[in-house]
Design a protein around this motif. Sequence first.
Motif, short mmCIF file in Angstrom:
data_model
loop_
_atom_site.label_atom_id
_atom_site.label_comp_id
_atom_site.label_asym_id
_atom_site.label_seq_id
_atom_site.Cartn_x
_atom_site.Cartn_y
_atom_site.Cartn_z
N ARG A 1 -44.92 3.55 -23.98
CA ARG A 1 -45.24 3.52 -25.40
C ARG A 1 -46.17 2.37 -25.70
N GLN A 2 -46.92 2.52 -26.76
CA GLN A 2 -47.81 1.46 -27.21
C GLN A 2 -47.67 1.31 -28.71
N ALA A 3 -47.16 0.18 -29.10
CA ALA A 3 -47.01 -0.13 -30.51
C ALA A 3 -48.32 -0.69 -31.05
N PRO A 4 -48.53 -0.60 -32.36
CA PRO A 4 -49.77 -1.12 -32.95
C PRO A 4 -49.99 -2.58 -32.60
N GLY A 5 -51.15 -2.88 -32.05
CA GLY A 5 -51.49 -4.26 -31.73
C GLY A 5 -50.82 -4.82 -30.50
N LYS A 6 -50.11 -3.98 -29.76
CA LYS A 6 -49.41 -4.46 -28.57
C LYS A 6 -49.86 -3.70 -27.34
N GLU A 7 -49.51 -4.25 -26.19
CA GLU A 7 -49.85 -3.60 -24.94
C GLU A 7 -48.89 -2.44 -24.67
N GLN A 8 -49.36 -1.54 -23.86
CA GLN A 8 -48.53 -0.42 -23.46
C GLN A 8 -47.36 -0.93 -22.63
N GLU A 9 -46.17 -0.36 -22.85
CA GLU A 9 -45.01 -0.78 -22.09
C GLU A 9 -44.24 0.41 -21.55
N PHE A 10 -43.57 0.18 -20.44
CA PHE A 10 -42.70 1.18 -19.83
C PHE A 10 -41.47 1.38 -20.69
N VAL A 11 -41.02 2.63 -20.79
CA VAL A 11 -39.82 2.94 -21.56
C VAL A 11 -38.72 3.49 -20.65
N LYS B 1 -32.06 0.69 -23.41
CA LYS B 1 -30.83 1.05 -22.69
C LYS B 1 -29.68 1.28 -23.65
N GLY B 2 -28.98 2.37 -23.45
CA GLY B 2 -27.87 2.70 -24.31
C GLY B 2 -28.28 3.47 -25.56
N ARG B 3 -29.57 3.51 -25.84
CA ARG B 3 -30.05 4.26 -27.02
C ARG B 3 -30.90 5.47 -26.64
N PHE B 4 -31.70 5.33 -25.59
CA PHE B 4 -32.57 6.41 -25.15
C PHE B 4 -32.01 7.03 -23.88
N THR B 5 -32.23 8.33 -23.74
CA THR B 5 -31.83 9.04 -22.52
C THR B 5 -32.96 9.95 -22.08
N ILE B 6 -33.35 9.79 -20.83
CA ILE B 6 -34.36 10.67 -20.26
C ILE B 6 -33.65 11.74 -19.45
N SER B 7 -34.12 12.96 -19.60
CA SER B 7 -33.55 14.08 -18.84
C SER B 7 -34.67 15.06 -18.53
N ARG B 8 -34.37 16.00 -17.68
CA ARG B 8 -35.42 16.95 -17.31
C ARG B 8 -34.83 18.31 -17.03
N ASP B 9 -35.65 19.31 -17.27
CA ASP B 9 -35.33 20.68 -16.91
C ASP B 9 -36.44 21.14 -15.98
N ASN B 10 -36.19 21.07 -14.70
CA ASN B 10 -37.23 21.40 -13.73
C ASN B 10 -37.59 22.88 -13.74
N GLY C 1 -37.71 12.85 -9.59
CA GLY C 1 -37.41 14.12 -8.96
C GLY C 1 -36.33 14.93 -9.62
N SER C 2 -35.24 15.05 -8.94
CA SER C 2 -34.15 15.87 -9.44
C SER C 2 -33.34 15.18 -10.52
N ALA C 3 -33.85 14.05 -10.99
CA ALA C 3 -33.18 13.27 -12.04
C ALA C 3 -31.95 12.58 -11.50
N ALA C 4 -31.87 12.49 -10.18
CA ALA C 4 -30.75 11.76 -9.62
C ALA C 4 -30.85 10.28 -9.95
N ARG C 5 -32.06 9.85 -10.25
CA ARG C 5 -32.24 8.45 -10.59
C ARG C 5 -33.09 8.31 -11.84
N THR C 6 -32.59 7.51 -12.76
CA THR C 6 -33.33 7.20 -13.97
C THR C 6 -33.38 5.69 -14.13
N SER C 7 -34.31 5.24 -14.95
CA SER C 7 -34.48 3.81 -15.17
C SER C 7 -34.99 3.61 -16.59
#
Length: 125
Positions: A37-47, A64-73, A52-58
Amino acid sequence: VQLQASGGGLVQAGDSPRLSCVSSGRAFSRFVVAWFRQAPGKEQEFVALSRGSAARTSYTDSVKGRFTISRDNTENTVFLQMNSLKPEDTAVYYCAADQRINLSDERLASAYDYWGQGTLVTVSS
């Protein structure tokens, strides 16, 4: 590989929108997919990312605790469920993907070759 991000818009603090990123590529399950994501006036940052199979997320600490990444392959889609949004989450959110990402580089935007067009999330207080 083409990525199409969607789901952004104007929301209120505390809302829980979900972003989607659809890929046109094959072998999607083999790709690392990340949100930046990139907020106004700020550098892009990792979220967040999903490997792969979603066995690992970061996640970055601020989501953390608010956002959840998931996938439907089967649908070549990655989701970012955002809960308890705060005004400081306001940004353009980009999905990015690549098939081979070293663990040491996975939070670096420069490591990803394929990018979606970005979707703006504006959080009002």
